[in-house]
Structure formats: structure tokens, C-alpha cells
Design an enzyme around this catalytic site. Structure first.
Site, PDB file in Angstrom:
ATOM      1  N   SER A 172      12.644  98.860  71.949  1.00 28.49           N
ATOM      2  CA  SER A 172      13.655  99.940  72.140  1.00 28.49           C
ATOM      3  C   SER A 172      15.228  99.689  71.274  1.00 28.49           C
ATOM      4  CB  SER A 172      14.025 100.183  73.638  1.00 28.49           C
ATOM      5  OG  SER A 172      14.778 101.280  73.914  1.00 28.49           O
ATOM      6  N   LYS A 224      31.147 118.289  81.743  1.00 27.14           N
ATOM      7  CA  LYS A 224      31.957 117.182  82.019  1.00 27.14           C
ATOM      8  C   LYS A 224      31.094 116.113  82.842  1.00 27.14           C
ATOM      9  CE  LYS A 224      35.334 114.043  81.549  1.00 27.14           C
ATOM     10  NZ  LYS A 224      35.289 113.423  80.735  1.00 27.14           N
TER      11      LYS A 224
END
EC number: 3.4.21.-
Length: 342
Positions: A172, A224
Site C-alpha cells: 500500500s 464538510k
């Protein structure tokens, strides 16, 4: 009653004593750390280390007379070498292999040292010098490993050859760093790949409702906050969160393709990981070997081997508290984190 008062007085004294013994030194350490620079470089000449190991092993096999004779011959050789090269600057002509170590955690905090080590190398390296990074990481947050990969790119930009050796794992975010290298070496059973993105967190909204606990969550801007642990998640916010994960994955794939154009990116970017031997067949790595063999071969090629370490002069108490705090943070993050993890 008097017994209770005496016990309370004893307890107050005991707490005060423990505070003075344990907390005061910790406070002084923090103040001292702020006043003085606790950081420094440690440079180890690796060929000297290996020569000393070889010397110790050879001497252990000899009797007293053989040892005496061998030491005398070595001293004679050293004197002849010094006399022969007295007026020659041999060391400056030798190529240097700068050896770095990166054992990355979930937040890639180790980039603090990596950026300093790379800056130091760029100040001192010649055009024929090389860098070997011994990498070990299972990945972590994208902004941490993105910065680590960007630091390694500085070497490529300055045309300094970067070799990355993976003895255990570069998955990863770890592979995001590895793909920056000019040449990637992997041990046969090292774990390579896992080119994907994951984000997870629990939601306690239903539990809180059962306990008659309300949660107030207000945002300015539709996105948000996408998913939340305590508020009510909607299909819209879930969809947006998945879009962000997919976007991050696309950026990740493009970066790897840019660094290693030889890869069939769509084939290897499904989140799967492989052992080194299989990763070699998929062009994820360039050679099956270990970092130890690379160091030995470079030493035979007459490279100067310099291990560069940027370290903190932490006290034992600071190391212990840092270890406890870091492990608690990792556990909490693994349970509750919604950050994008590479």
C-alpha cells in the site's frame, strides 16, 4: 474519625510524593527539550563494521602464535597502503552508497528523519553516488506516505540513483514509496502490492438514541463532514465518502504508473498483495535478493558504505511514554479512524 483524617493526610502526602518523583522529571524533560536541540545525525561506516566482524571471526579461529603473526602482517599491510597513498586522495574518488532505513508506522511519522537524511545526502553526494533505502512498511494515511514518496522523488530529481530493498513488506503506502526507486529489490517472501484504499469507522448513533442521548452536528458546506461516528449517516454522505475513496485510488494508480510505466496498472491495482517471487513476474520489483547481499556486492565493488541516521536524543522516560502513547493512538485509530488508509 481520627483514623480517617490520618488516612486522608497519608494519602495526600503519598500523592504529592508520587507527583514529585514521576511528574516533575517529565516536566523538566519537556522544558529542556524545548530549550535545546535534541536532534543529531549518526553516521556509520559500514565497511569498517564488516571488516571488524571478519577480523574477530578470523582471530577466533587462530592460536596465539597465528594471531600474533596475522596482526603483524596486517599492520605491515596498513603501513604500506598509507605510504603508497600518502599523496593520493583515494576516498574522494570512491563511489559512495548512502544507506537509509525506513520502518514506517500508520502515520509515517518517520518521514521527519527521512527528509533530513535526504537533505544531508543532497548536500554531500557526487553524481556517481547511490542511495539504498531499506524499506519496511504496511502503509498508512495517504498524506503521510505521499510526503514520504515526495521526499524520495527529490533524489530522482537530482539524478541520484535510488535503490529500494524490501526484506519484509512494502504494501500500500509502502509500495507508493518503493515505486519511486530506480531499482526495486525484494526478498523472496516479502509482501508486495496492496494498491488500494480503505476507510472505516463505527457509528454509535442508534446506541445513543437508545440511551436518549442527542448529538448536535452542524456544518457549513454540504460535504464538510461525510461519515461521522455519532451523527446519523445518510446515503448521500456514504456515496460522497466512496467517491473520495475512489478518487484517492485513481490518484494512487496514476502516481505508480508514472513512476513505473512498465506496470499493467489495472491488473495490479485491485488491492491484492503478492510474495516477492510473484511480484517479480508482475514487474512490481526488479530483482529477488536481500539488502545484505546488495551491501556485500557494493563493498566488493569498492563503494564507501555510509549508513545515515537522523535520531532524537530522547531520555528513557520520554521513549517509554512515547511508546505507550503511540500504541494507544494506533489502537484507537484502527477502531475509529475514517481517514483514507493506503
Amino acid at each position: 474519625m481520627n483514623l480517617l483524617l490520618n488516612y486522608e493526610l497519608f494519602l495526600a502526602k503519598a500523592i504529592t510524593f508520587l507527583f514529585i518523583i514521576f511528574i516533575t522529571p517529565f516536566i523538566f524533560n519537556i522544558i529542556k527539550r524545548k530549550r535545546t536541540d535534541q536532534k543529531k545525525f549518526k553516521i556509520i561506516l559500514l565497511e569498517e563494521k564488516y571488516k571488524n566482524i571478519k577480523k574477530d571471526i578470523l582471530l577466533s579461529k587462530m592460536n596465539k602464535l597465528e594471531k600474533k603473526k596475522w596482526i603483524k602482517e596486517e599492520k605491515k599491510k596498513d603501513k604500506e597502503f598509507e605510504k603508497k597513498n600518502k599523496n593520493n586522495i583515494v576516498t574522494l574518488k570512491k563511489k559512495t552508497l548512502f544507506v537509509l532505513d525506513f520502518k514506517g508506522g500508520i502515520h509515517a511519522h518517520e518521514v521527519i528523519g527521512l527528509r533530513e537524511e535526504i537533505s544531508a545526502i543532497l548536500l554531500a553526494a557526487n553524481k556517481d553516488d547511490e542511495v539504498l533505502l531499506r524499506l519496511e512498511s504496511s502503509g498508512g494515511v495517504i498524506h503521510g506516505y505521499g510526503l514520504a514518496a515526495a521526499q524520495l522523488e527529490r533524489l530522482r530529481q537530482n539524478k541520484i540513483r535510488l535503490i529500494i530493498s524490501i526484506d519484509k513488506i512494502a504494501a500500500s503506502g509502502g509500495y507508493m514509496m518503493a515505486c519511486v526507486a530506480d531499482y526495486i529489490i525484494s526478498a523472496p517472501f516479502a509482501i508486495i502490492g496492496s494498491i488500494g484504499v480503505v476507510g472505516q469507522l463505527p457509528n454509535f448513533n442508534k446506541l445513543l438514541k437508545k440511551c436518549n442521548i442527542d448529538v448536535e452536528l452542524h456544518t457549513a458546506g454540504d460535504y464538510k463532514r461525510t461519515l461521522t461516528m455519532f451523527g446519523q449517516n445518510t446515503e448521500l454522505t456514504r456515496k460522497k465518502f466512496c467517491q473520495e475513496l475512489n478518487l484517492t485510488h485513481e490518484i494512487f494508480k496514476k502516481f505508480i504508473k508514472k513512476m513505473r510505466p512498465c506496470l499493467d496498472i489495472e491488473n495490479i491495482s485491485n488491492g491484492e498483495h503478492w510474495f516477492g517471487t510473484i511480484a517479480f513476474k508482475k514487474n512490481l520489483v526488479d530483482e529477488i535478493n536481500t539488502s545484505d547481499n546488495i551491501l556485500m556486492s557494493k563493498m566488493k565493488e569498492k563503494y564507501t558504505l555510509l549508513n545515515i541516521q537522523y535520531i532524537y536524543k530522547n531520555k528513557k522516560l520520554e521513549n517509554f511514554t512515547s511508546f505507550i502513547i503511540e500504541n494507544i493512538k494506533i489502537i484507537i485509530i484502527k477502531i475509529f479512524s475514517y481517514k483514507k488508509i493506503l
